[in-house]
Design a protein around this motif. Structure first.
Motif: not given
Lengths: 144, 273
Positions: B54-59, B177-182
């Motif tokens: 998950i840390s890499d997802q965020i990066a 790109v995350n649970e709130a943006v797409g």
């Protein structure tokens, strides 16, 4: 007589429609959501008694009854956390928290001040055991 | 006598298409042989439970955003603003499957990969219907596949890399790109993945996403997953809709589920009637 017949035919339909409307009004559609709803710039503390521990996907919820400081009726709080799978891998079980357990909870509050939050940790008053809901340090392969 | 060549061509095309569809339906999946299982054993072992990094997802979200078209970029910025203000856009609230490619891009839950002759199957945790079937039996995409949340996927091996081609995604499925943006892909999205091991227990999925309604060019990005062999990491059943209910007894004393009250996306009451 005619009037009675009308009542017989309309009333069940009206009741059915009212029941449908009630079901629609209470139908929950927001089970899975981003945790951006909670204000992660703040960590607050809450003391209370566990009402129930909802062990469900996509998110588990610790339901807590809290006695307001100024007295009055107990208030129900919902403190939400991640999924059973993630919690299990973090050492939790569905019996980690039981109804009736006095607890202290650290949580990220809702921004409008309502009685809910995102869980950071739960401490069981009876044993002092602290259960964390943060798993950042478990990001590696081949975990034991 | 008047002729209608375009009608003849159309008729021929329709007949050919119907013939192709009928031919697809006539194929029988043959039972696997010992040789099939032996061949599978010689391929890289991708099976098991994988947890997303998950840390890499965020990066990745920060350093390698999709090449949104200018119009879509405005929508995305608005969603980031809303997320920052604590009003996350409800991409996953409905409990539909996250769908492809968000399944690989943004999930916080584990998935299990099953390798069997002719097919790879990914079973996702969190929502019971997060399921990908990747056919590796040499078939092509169907001529007219039904659109779905995970699309139609075919795969083949290039050396030690599984190359997967996915089409036929529902236009409503988000590229997130995350649970709130797409944003929904709006049709014609095509995904190519190159799935391979970086080391014995680290999997990389190099994705190439072409979505002409959203992106100005093909977006290349990578997601990583760690393999977990400990039994406590076994996938558990996940039914997303269950989270909207709490256990209760009905008037006859039978065990049942009672709806929870939600307000602004979060649970606020366990006693809703």
């Amino acid at each position: 007589m005619n009037q009675l017949r009308i009542h017989r035919s309309v009333l069940p339909k009206a009741l059915a429609m009212a029941a449908l409307a009630a079901a629609a009004a209470s139908w929950p559609v927001y089970a899975h959501h981003s945790f951006a709803t909670y204000d992660r710039s703040q960590t607050l503390t809450l003391k209370g008694t566990v009402k129930s521990f909802q062990w469900t996907n996509p998110h588990c919820v610790v339901w807590i009854m809290v006695q307001p400081e100024g007295g009055g009726e107990q208030q129900e709080w919902s403190i939400e956390t991640t999924s059973p799978g993630v919690l299990t891998r973090g050492g939790w079980t569905r019996n980690s928290i039981k109804p009736g357990d006095p607890v202290t909870v650290e949580y990220y509050p809702l921004r409008d001040g309502s009685h809910g939050g995102g869980l950071r940790s739960v401490t069981l008053t009876a044993t002092g055991q602290k259960l964390s809901a943060s798993f950042g340090d478990s990001e590696k392969p081949g975990l034991k | 006598m008047k002729t209608y060549p375009h009608r003849a061509i159309l008729l021929f095309a329709c007949l050919a298409f119907a013939g192709l569809a009928a031919a697809e339906n006539d194929i029988t999946n043959r039972p696997p042989t010992l040789a099939d299982w032996q061949a599978l054993a010689k391929l890289p072992d991708l099976s098991g439970v994988w947890t997303p990094v998950i840390s890499d997802q965020i990066a990745q979200e920060r350093t390698n955003p999709p090449p949104w078209t200018p119009t879509v970029a405005k929508q995305i910025q608005r969603m980031y603003d809303e997320e920052k203000a604590g009003r996350p856009f409800p991409i996953i609230d409905h409990c539909f499957p996250t769908g492809m490619p968000s399944y690989m891009l943004i999930t916080h839950n584990a998935f299990e990969l099953l390798a069997t002759p002719g097919r790879m199957t990914l079973l996702g945790e969190g929502d019971g219907n997060r399921l990908r079937r990747i056919y590796t039996d040499g078939r092509s995409h169907p001529a007219d596949p039904d659109p779905s949340f995970h699309g139609h996927s075919i795969g083949h091996w290039e050396g030690k890399t599984l190359v997967v081609d996915t089409i036929a995604l529902l236009p409503q499925v988000f590229l997130a790109v995350n649970e709130a943006v797409g944003v929904p892909n709006n049709g014609d999205m095509h995904i190519v993945e190159r799935i391979h091991l970086l080391n014995p227990d680290t999997l990389a999925d190099d994705l190439e996403i072409t979505a002409n309604k959203l992106l100005s060019t093909t977006w290349k990005t990578t997601r990583k997953y760690y393999r977990q062999r400990a039994r406590k990491y076994d996938i558990v059943e996940g039914v997303c809709a269950q989270g909207s209910f709490i256990e209760a007894l009905d008037k006859d004393g039978n065990s049942t589920f009672k709806p929870i009250k939600f307000l602004n996306n979060v649970p606020v009451g366990s006693d809703s009637k």
